[in-house]
Design a protein around this motif. Structure first.
Motif, PDB file in Angstrom:
ATOM      1  N   THR A   1      30.625 -63.048 -16.877  1.00  0.00           N
ATOM      2  CA  THR A   1      30.224 -61.648 -17.010  1.00  0.00           C
ATOM      3  C   THR A   1      29.351 -61.511 -18.236  1.00  0.00           C
ATOM      4  OG1 THR A   1      32.321 -61.300 -18.131  1.00  0.00           O
ATOM      5  CG2 THR A   1      32.205 -60.581 -15.856  1.00  0.00           C
ATOM      6  N   TYR A   2      28.441 -60.582 -18.184  1.00  0.00           N
ATOM      7  CA  TYR A   2      27.587 -60.248 -19.325  1.00  0.00           C
ATOM      8  C   TYR A   2      27.919 -58.824 -19.727  1.00  0.00           C
ATOM      9  CZ  TYR A   2      24.666 -64.251 -18.019  1.00  0.00           C
ATOM     10  OH  TYR A   2      24.192 -65.498 -17.728  1.00  0.00           O
ATOM     11  N   GLY A   3      28.468 -58.640 -20.917  1.00  0.00           N
ATOM     12  CA  GLY A   3      28.780 -57.297 -21.415  1.00  0.00           C
ATOM     13  C   GLY A   3      29.621 -56.517 -20.431  1.00  0.00           C
TER      14      GLY A   3
ATOM     15  N   PRO B   1      30.087 -58.778 -12.694  1.00  0.00           N
ATOM     16  CA  PRO B   1      30.022 -60.220 -12.946  1.00  0.00           C
ATOM     17  C   PRO B   1      28.812 -60.872 -12.275  1.00  0.00           C
ATOM     18  CG  PRO B   1      31.906 -59.662 -11.536  1.00  0.00           C
ATOM     19  CD  PRO B   1      31.293 -58.370 -11.962  1.00  0.00           C
ATOM     20  N   ALA B   2      28.148 -61.759 -13.030  1.00  0.00           N
ATOM     21  CA  ALA B   2      27.048 -62.541 -12.459  1.00  0.00           C
ATOM     22  C   ALA B   2      27.612 -63.586 -11.510  1.00  0.00           C
ATOM     23  CB  ALA B   2      26.243 -63.207 -13.565  1.00  0.00           C
ATOM     24  N   LEU B   3      28.814 -64.059 -11.836  1.00  0.00           N
ATOM     25  CA  LEU B   3      29.583 -64.923 -10.935  1.00  0.00           C
ATOM     26  C   LEU B   3      31.012 -64.403 -10.948  1.00  0.00           C
ATOM     27  CD1 LEU B   3      28.882 -68.729 -11.449  1.00  0.00           C
ATOM     28  CD2 LEU B   3      28.186 -67.307  -9.518  1.00  0.00           C
TER      29      LEU B   3
ATOM     30  N   GLY C   1      20.479 -67.399  -1.741  1.00  0.00           N
ATOM     31  CA  GLY C   1      20.955 -66.060  -2.079  1.00  0.00           C
ATOM     32  C   GLY C   1      19.828 -65.241  -2.650  1.00  0.00           C
ATOM     33  N   PRO C   2      19.929 -63.915  -2.492  1.00  0.00           N
ATOM     34  CA  PRO C   2      18.853 -63.051  -2.989  1.00  0.00           C
ATOM     35  C   PRO C   2      18.752 -63.115  -4.512  1.00  0.00           C
ATOM     36  CG  PRO C   2      20.718 -61.737  -2.214  1.00  0.00           C
ATOM     37  CD  PRO C   2      21.005 -63.156  -1.860  1.00  0.00           C
ATOM     38  N   SER C   3      17.656 -62.625  -5.020  1.00  0.00           N
ATOM     39  CA  SER C   3      17.444 -62.561  -6.461  1.00  0.00           C
ATOM     40  C   SER C   3      18.582 -61.762  -7.103  1.00  0.00           C
ATOM     41  CB  SER C   3      16.095 -61.873  -6.678  1.00  0.00           C
ATOM     42  OG  SER C   3      15.805 -61.883  -8.031  1.00  0.00           O
ATOM     43  N   GLY C   4      19.117 -62.276  -8.208  1.00  0.00           N
ATOM     44  CA  GLY C   4      20.204 -61.587  -8.905  1.00  0.00           C
ATOM     45  C   GLY C   4      21.583 -61.895  -8.355  1.00  0.00           C
ATOM     46  N   SER C   5      21.675 -62.857  -7.409  1.00  0.00           N
ATOM     47  CA  SER C   5      22.981 -63.122  -6.782  1.00  0.00           C
ATOM     48  C   SER C   5      23.833 -64.110  -7.578  1.00  0.00           C
ATOM     49  CB  SER C   5      22.773 -63.630  -5.351  1.00  0.00           C
ATOM     50  OG  SER C   5      22.019 -64.826  -5.349  1.00  0.00           O
ATOM     51  N   GLY C   6      23.256 -64.721  -8.627  1.00  0.00           N
ATOM     52  CA  GLY C   6      24.056 -65.604  -9.477  1.00  0.00           C
ATOM     53  C   GLY C   6      23.688 -67.080  -9.387  1.00  0.00           C
ATOM     54  N   LYS C   7      22.590 -67.400  -8.704  1.00  0.00           N
ATOM     55  CA  LYS C   7      22.216 -68.809  -8.515  1.00  0.00           C
ATOM     56  C   LYS C   7      21.925 -69.512  -9.850  1.00  0.00           C
ATOM     57  CE  LYS C   7      18.696 -67.813  -5.826  1.00  0.00           C
ATOM     58  NZ  LYS C   7      18.759 -66.327  -5.932  1.00  0.00           N
ATOM     59  N   SER C   8      21.109 -68.864 -10.688  1.00  0.00           N
ATOM     60  CA  SER C   8      20.777 -69.489 -11.981  1.00  0.00           C
ATOM     61  C   SER C   8      22.008 -69.578 -12.861  1.00  0.00           C
ATOM     62  CB  SER C   8      19.713 -68.670 -12.724  1.00  0.00           C
ATOM     63  OG  SER C   8      18.620 -68.482 -11.907  1.00  0.00           O
ATOM     64  N   THR C   9      22.840 -68.563 -12.811  1.00  0.00           N
ATOM     65  CA  THR C   9      24.074 -68.581 -13.595  1.00  0.00           C
ATOM     66  C   THR C   9      24.918 -69.789 -13.201  1.00  0.00           C
ATOM     67  OG1 THR C   9      24.010 -66.176 -13.724  1.00  0.00           O
ATOM     68  CG2 THR C   9      26.119 -67.219 -14.199  1.00  0.00           C
ATOM     69  N   LEU C  10      25.045 -70.017 -11.910  1.00  0.00           N
ATOM     70  CA  LEU C  10      25.817 -71.160 -11.413  1.00  0.00           C
ATOM     71  C   LEU C  10      25.207 -72.474 -11.901  1.00  0.00           C
ATOM     72  CD1 LEU C  10      28.113 -72.164  -9.519  1.00  0.00           C
ATOM     73  CD2 LEU C  10      26.439 -72.189  -7.668  1.00  0.00           C
TER      74      LEU C  10
HETATM   75  P1  ADP Z   1      19.633 -65.417  -9.456  1.00  0.00           P
HETATM   76  O1  ADP Z   1      19.386 -66.733 -10.095  1.00  0.00           O
HETATM   77  O2  ADP Z   1      20.330 -65.517  -8.128  1.00  0.00           O
HETATM   78  O3  ADP Z   1      18.404 -64.579  -9.357  1.00  0.00           O
HETATM   79  P2  ADP Z   1      21.060 -64.812 -11.901  1.00  0.00           P
HETATM   80  O4  ADP Z   1      22.128 -65.814 -12.013  1.00  0.00           O
HETATM   81  O5  ADP Z   1      19.832 -64.981 -12.736  1.00  0.00           O
HETATM   82  O6  ADP Z   1      20.668 -64.602 -10.373  1.00  0.00           O
HETATM   83  O7  ADP Z   1      21.647 -63.380 -12.281  1.00  0.00           O
HETATM   84  C1  ADP Z   1      22.872 -62.864 -11.765  1.00  0.00           C
HETATM   85  C2  ADP Z   1      23.166 -61.523 -12.415  1.00  0.00           C
HETATM   86  O8  ADP Z   1      23.455 -61.706 -13.799  1.00  0.00           O
HETATM   87  C3  ADP Z   1      22.015 -60.535 -12.338  1.00  0.00           C
HETATM   88  O9  ADP Z   1      22.539 -59.254 -12.129  1.00  0.00           O
HETATM   89  C4  ADP Z   1      21.388 -60.636 -13.704  1.00  0.00           C
HETATM   90  O10 ADP Z   1      20.769 -59.439 -14.074  1.00  0.00           O
HETATM   91  C5  ADP Z   1      22.570 -60.936 -14.594  1.00  0.00           C
HETATM   92  N1  ADP Z   1      22.203 -61.733 -15.775  1.00  0.00           N
HETATM   93  C6  ADP Z   1      21.733 -63.007 -15.758  1.00  0.00           C
HETATM   94  N2  ADP Z   1      21.498 -63.444 -17.012  1.00  0.00           N
HETATM   95  C7  ADP Z   1      21.813 -62.417 -17.841  1.00  0.00           C
HETATM   96  C8  ADP Z   1      21.793 -62.220 -19.277  1.00  0.00           C
HETATM   97  N3  ADP Z   1      21.402 -63.200 -20.089  1.00  0.00           N
HETATM   98  N4  ADP Z   1      22.201 -61.030 -19.763  1.00  0.00           N
HETATM   99  C9  ADP Z   1      22.616 -60.039 -18.936  1.00  0.00           C
HETATM  100  N5  ADP Z   1      22.663 -60.143 -17.598  1.00  0.00           N
HETATM  101  C10 ADP Z   1      22.269 -61.305 -17.052  1.00  0.00           C
END
Ligand code: ADP
Length: 231
Positions: free
Chosen positions: A14-16, A20-22, A39-48
């Motif tokens: 979670t961010y703040g 939850p991002a994941l 997954g769509p943009s913002g779905s948590g792929k980069s976070t994973l």
């Molecule tokens: P994807 O790669 O699928 O586009 P992300 O993993 O980048 O998705 O993001 C998942 C969610 O987490 C989004 O809602 C994004 O706005 C949020 N998020 C990602 N990184 C940060 C960050 N550093 N600070 C706050 N929110 C973030």
């Protein structure tokens, strides 16, 4: 039973105060699997991807890669982990433009302290295997996108990683170069390399992945074996 290459349990990020991002993700990837994360943009792929690469820490749960608790590593341990156990490939290659192809590929071995002669042997072998041995003395800027991605893949494989992570590896390529990289990744997986790739490229997922995971709002909503891989 073999050890999983990736074992993610009850993992959230979670961010703040935001959603939850994941959210409570469980994921086990076995040796030899090739997993596409869609997954769509913002779905948590980069976070994973960042959690698996040890570039970020979960808010809850665990991330184990190749038997190592990645979520518990400090900065130095995490850098060492990335050098020794995983290889990473990016959309824009991330090659060093003032180093030759060979020196780019040698870099991970140098950082890991592999003896020079052994590293050179391995680099030559990889460059030949990936079909870029004609360009060993060239600088990345003189190569096509597809060739640059081959060099990036060679670099990623230099230290024999347990896991190859790829972030939109065909995202910056034209169709022909994209086909080339798709074929390359499919071949590596057929040779046993475990791969996890994040992509919007459905053709890449179809060609190369033995399993497809779809994320929506930080949760895995679909996890399917894609038996259609032509091997
Ligand atoms: P994807 O790669 O699928 O586009 P992300 O993993 O980048 O998705 O993001 C998942 C969610 O987490 C989004 O809602 C994004 O706005 C949020 N998020 C990602 N990184 C940060 C960050 N550093 N600070 C706050 N929110 C973030």
């Amino acid at each position: 039973m073999p050890q999983p290459v990736i074992d993610i349990r009850g993992t959230s990020r979670t961010y703040g105060e935001g959603p939850p991002a994941l959210a409570d993700v469980n994921l086990t990837v076995w040796p030899g699997e090739s997993v596409a994360v869609l997954g769509p943009s913002g779905s948590g792929k980069s976070t994973l991807l960042n959690l698996i690469a040890g570039l970020d820490r979960p808010s809850a749960g665990s991330v184990t890669v190749d038997g190592l608790r990645v979520d518990r590593l400090g900065e130095a341990g995490s850098a060492k982990y990335r050098r020794a156990r995983i290889g990473m490939v990016f959309q824009f290659f991330n090659l060093l433009d003032d180093l030759t192809v060979t020196d780019n590929v040698l870099l991970p071995a140098r950082l890991a302290g592999v003896p020079r002669a052994e590293a050179r042997r391995r680099a030559a072998e990889l460059l030949a295997h990936l079909g870029i041995d004609r360009h060993t003395a060239a600088y990345p800027g003189t190569l096509s996108g597809g060739e640059r991605q081959r060099v990036a893949v060679a670099r990623a494989l230099m230290n024999r990683p347990a896991l190859l992570l790829a972030d939109e590896p065909t995202g910056a390529l034209d169709t022909a170069s994209g086909d080339d990289v798709r074929e390359l990744l499919t071949g590596l997986n057929a040779d046993g390399q475990t791969i996890l790739l994040v992509t919007h490229d459905l053709r890449l997922a179809e060609a190369c992945a033995s399993r497809t995971i779809e994320l929506v709002d930080g949760r895995i909503v679909r996890d399917t074996a894609t038996a259609a891989v032509a091997r």
